[in-house]
Structures are given as structure tokens and as C-alpha cells.
Design a protein around this motif. Structure first.
Motif, short mmCIF file in Angstrom:
data_model
loop_
_atom_site.label_atom_id
_atom_site.label_comp_id
_atom_site.label_asym_id
_atom_site.label_seq_id
_atom_site.Cartn_x
_atom_site.Cartn_y
_atom_site.Cartn_z
N GLU A 61 14.64 55.16 16.39
CA GLU A 61 14.38 56.14 17.50
C GLU A 61 13.12 55.89 18.17
O GLU A 61 13.09 55.96 19.41
N GLN A 62 11.99 55.45 17.60
CA GLN A 62 10.68 54.91 18.42
C GLN A 62 10.94 53.69 19.33
O GLN A 62 10.47 53.78 20.34
N ALA A 63 11.63 52.55 18.56
CA ALA A 63 12.08 51.65 19.54
C ALA A 63 13.07 52.06 20.75
O ALA A 63 12.80 51.50 21.78
N VAL A 82 23.01 47.42 25.35
CA VAL A 82 21.77 47.93 24.60
C VAL A 82 22.20 47.37 23.00
O VAL A 82 23.39 47.38 22.77
N ARG A 83 21.03 46.97 22.35
CA ARG A 83 21.51 46.23 21.20
C ARG A 83 20.33 46.68 20.17
O ARG A 83 19.40 46.80 20.61
N TYR A 84 20.44 46.48 18.89
CA TYR A 84 19.15 46.53 17.93
C TYR A 84 19.20 45.58 16.99
O TYR A 84 20.41 44.88 16.73
N ASP A 85 17.97 44.92 16.78
CA ASP A 85 17.87 44.05 15.86
C ASP A 85 16.76 44.43 14.60
O ASP A 85 15.96 45.02 15.06
N ALA A 86 16.99 44.05 13.54
CA ALA A 86 15.90 44.49 12.46
C ALA A 86 15.66 43.25 11.55
O ALA A 86 16.67 42.62 11.35
N SER A 87 14.52 43.00 11.12
CA SER A 87 13.86 41.94 10.18
C SER A 87 12.92 42.44 9.46
O SER A 87 12.10 43.31 9.91
N GLU A 88 12.72 42.18 8.38
CA GLU A 88 11.44 42.38 7.45
C GLU A 88 10.55 41.35 7.92
O GLU A 88 10.58 39.97 7.76
N VAL A 89 9.09 41.81 8.08
CA VAL A 89 8.21 40.86 8.43
C VAL A 89 6.98 40.59 7.44
O VAL A 89 6.56 39.59 7.17
N VAL A 90 6.99 41.72 6.50
CA VAL A 90 6.13 41.50 5.15
C VAL A 90 6.85 42.37 4.28
O VAL A 90 7.66 43.43 4.65
N CYS A 98 14.77 47.34 19.77
CA CYS A 98 15.87 47.80 20.76
C CYS A 98 15.68 47.31 21.94
O CYS A 98 14.45 47.20 22.58
N TYR A 99 16.77 46.60 22.59
CA TYR A 99 16.73 45.94 24.00
C TYR A 99 17.99 46.03 24.67
O TYR A 99 19.14 46.38 24.21
N GLY A 100 17.92 45.77 25.90
CA GLY A 100 19.22 45.94 26.95
C GLY A 100 18.51 45.60 28.17
O GLY A 100 17.38 44.95 28.30
N THR A 101 19.32 45.59 29.20
CA THR A 101 19.21 45.18 30.64
C THR A 101 18.88 46.41 31.50
O THR A 101 19.92 47.37 31.69
N ALA A 102 17.78 46.58 31.95
CA ALA A 102 17.54 47.72 32.87
C ALA A 102 18.20 47.34 34.26
O ALA A 102 18.04 46.45 34.89
N VAL A 103 18.95 48.47 34.68
CA VAL A 103 19.69 48.14 36.11
C VAL A 103 19.48 49.66 36.80
O VAL A 103 19.18 50.68 36.25
N VAL A 104 19.76 49.49 38.24
CA VAL A 104 19.84 50.51 39.10
C VAL A 104 21.44 50.79 39.42
O VAL A 104 22.10 49.99 39.87
#
Length: 107
Positions: A61-63, A82-90, A98-104
Motif C-alpha cells: 500500500e505504501q509503495a 502497473v506491476r509489483y516486485d518484492a525481494s528480501e534485502v536483509v 510498485c511501478y508503471g508508466t505514467a501517462v496523460v
């Protein structure tokens, strides 16, 4: 400003008139003390680990909210792909992207 968000690369009934670029939100979260204790106990006895699920949902939700803010800063009114990706950092800290392409868009 309301932003339409979709996992597809088009929005039915709208036309993309401008691409603003990649937008993203990234959060690194570790469980709270209570989530860690409850999660650890569940790991020992087995079953669904609700405390960790709650932590992951909060991170998603925060991402997502960060991604929306990034799109607003660019002047977009929609985000496609829009896509989500997750990984363990420690140990016990999870990165959620959370990422995607911003458009008008226009109707």
C-alpha cells in the motif's frame, strides 16, 4: 487529482495522448516486534502467518501510494502497466517496488 491505474497498457474508452515516463514507489519494511514474535511462533507450529501478511500488505500500500504521488508530480492522470516486485534485502526486511508508466489520457 484522481489517477486511473491499470495493469494493462490501455484503458478502455480512453486514448493515451502523452507518455510521462516510469513512475515507482519503493518501501523497505521489517516486521514490528509484535509481528515478528507472532510470525516466529506461527513458523514453529505451521499455518498461515497473518502478521507477516499484514506487514507485506502495508508495504504494498505504501509503495502504491508513493507511485501515485510520483505520477502526480509528473502531471499524469493515469498509470498503465502497473506491476509489483518484492525481494528480501536483509533478514526479515522486505523491499516492495510498485511501478508503471505514467501517462496523460483523454476520452
Amino acid at each position: 487529482m484522481d489517477i486511473q491505474v491499470t495493469t494493462t497498457f490501455t484503458i478502455e474508452g480512453y486514448r493515451i495522448v502523452e507518455y510521462k515516463g516510469l513512475v515507482r514507489g519503493i518501501i523497505v519494511r521489517a516486521p514490528t516486534i509484535s509481528q515478528g514474535v507472532l510470525g516466529g511462533l506461527k513458523q514453529m507450529i505451521g499455518g498461515k502467518i497473518g502478521a507477516y501478511g499484514q506487514m507485506c500488505e502495508q508495504a504494498r500500500e505504501q509503495a502504491y501510494e508513493q507511485m501515485l504521488e510520483h505520477a502526480r508530480e509528473l502531471g499524469a492522470n493515469a498509470i498503465v502497466g502497473v506491476r509489483y516486485d518484492a525481494s528480501e534485502v536483509v533478514d526479515s526486511a522486505t523491499e516492495v517496488l510498485c511501478y508503471g508508466t505514467a501517462v496523460v489520457i483523454t476520452s
